[in-house]
Scaffold this active site. Sequence first.
Site, PDB file in Angstrom:
ATOM      1  N   HIS A 184       2.670  -3.928  -7.225  1.00 18.69           N
ATOM      2  CA  HIS A 184       2.214  -2.593  -6.857  1.00 18.69           C
ATOM      3  C   HIS A 184       3.289  -1.847  -6.055  1.00 18.69           C
ATOM      4  CE1 HIS A 184      -0.768   0.525  -6.191  1.00 18.69           C
ATOM      5  NE2 HIS A 184      -0.223   0.663  -5.001  1.00 18.69           N
ATOM      6  N   SER A 224      -0.472   5.200  -7.750  1.00 21.28           N
ATOM      7  CA  SER A 224      -1.377   4.618  -6.777  1.00 21.28           C
ATOM      8  C   SER A 224      -2.467   5.633  -6.369  1.00 21.28           C
ATOM      9  CB  SER A 224      -0.585   4.110  -5.566  1.00 21.28           C
ATOM     10  OG  SER A 224      -1.375   3.295  -4.733  1.00 21.28           O
ATOM     11  N   ASP A 241      -0.919  -7.142  -8.812  1.00 22.69           N
ATOM     12  CA  ASP A 241      -1.466  -5.932  -8.191  1.00 22.69           C
ATOM     13  C   ASP A 241      -2.994  -6.004  -8.217  1.00 22.69           C
ATOM     14  OD1 ASP A 241      -2.056  -3.384  -7.292  1.00 22.69           O
ATOM     15  OD2 ASP A 241      -1.125  -2.338  -8.985  1.00 22.69           O
TER      16      ASP A 241
END
Length: 362
Positions: free
Chosen positions: A332, A145, A302
């Site tokens: 995610h 991320s 995501d």
Amino acid sequence: CHLIHYLRLSHHLIVLNYLICTFDKLKSVSSEDINITDAIFDGVEVRVFEPPAKRDERLKRSVVYIHGGGWALASARTSLYNNLCRIMAESLNAVVVSVEYRLVPEVCFPEQFHDAFRATKHFLQPDVLAEYSVDPSRIAISGDSAGGNLAAAVCQQLSKDEHLTIRPKLQALIYPVLQAFDFNTPSYQQNMNMPVLPRYVMINYWIDYFNGNYDLAHSLLINNHTALDVGQAVSFRGRLNWTSLLPSSFKKNYKPVIQTTGKAEIIQKIPALLDVRAVPLLAENETLQLQPKTYILTCENDVLRDDGVMYAKRLENAGVEVTLDHFDDCFHGCMIFTIWPTDFSAGIQTRNSYIKWLDENL
């Protein structure tokens, strides 16, 4: 937490991260299998995971890992990341360096990048690698991320450092956030209200990272900052044309959102929106050609799916060997959810695939 922020009692991210870390931070407790120590690399805190030396083994491979959390949350010391790095060290028989970079709101861009870059560059010094018995030709940089964002940006910066004698062999990016140019890619449109990371939350993370004003959120959401009349954005548009970078299975029936007239003052207020240290997907081809062999993991559910897919395609077009590992049924953040009570099959599945690639290529 937002109520606390609006009442000016504290920044809501401080409160949220306090709640996360108070109940979840782990001390550097070693086990029989892994020696865990905390250290300082050029002023930056890191946690180092070292497997025991094996007979006749001289040097180990290594992974520099940068945790996610929107540049504002989590820690290398929380159980989720502590567990991930310990399993990586055990599975790969590798030294794992987990970077504890400073967070929003204590600092904003570019300080998170500087922390990650300084810690990584320090580790790449021959004498430091020798101290940890690491093979200088078998080092990867990785992150998930926002950590994937920092890993990609650091890797690009290292590749341009002519004085560096040791560089990463690989980069491995887990559902990375790589651009703030277009908040209407197909995955942003498709997953705009997806739990864990809806579009408005990702936009707010960007605003916090850049120390901007939440009043800009709507303009960013409709791409006013990169409208056709915003001169600063013109040269970058070709580097992030999802109509040519994404496969038809991802484009589906979604249409580009390109404003004819927008607000150039947004870029003037937040020039970092076009700074490749913050948005590595906008890097020029000459930089992309210098990147090492790359692994990118993306999830269908995501908003950031297309960031990773577009970066994979741009790297591939630049001649870099890329593995795009896409999961149709995952979301995610799933890879860190592998321990009770948040032990999801998606987490185990993605983590195993990621570690398998590292094992085969590092």
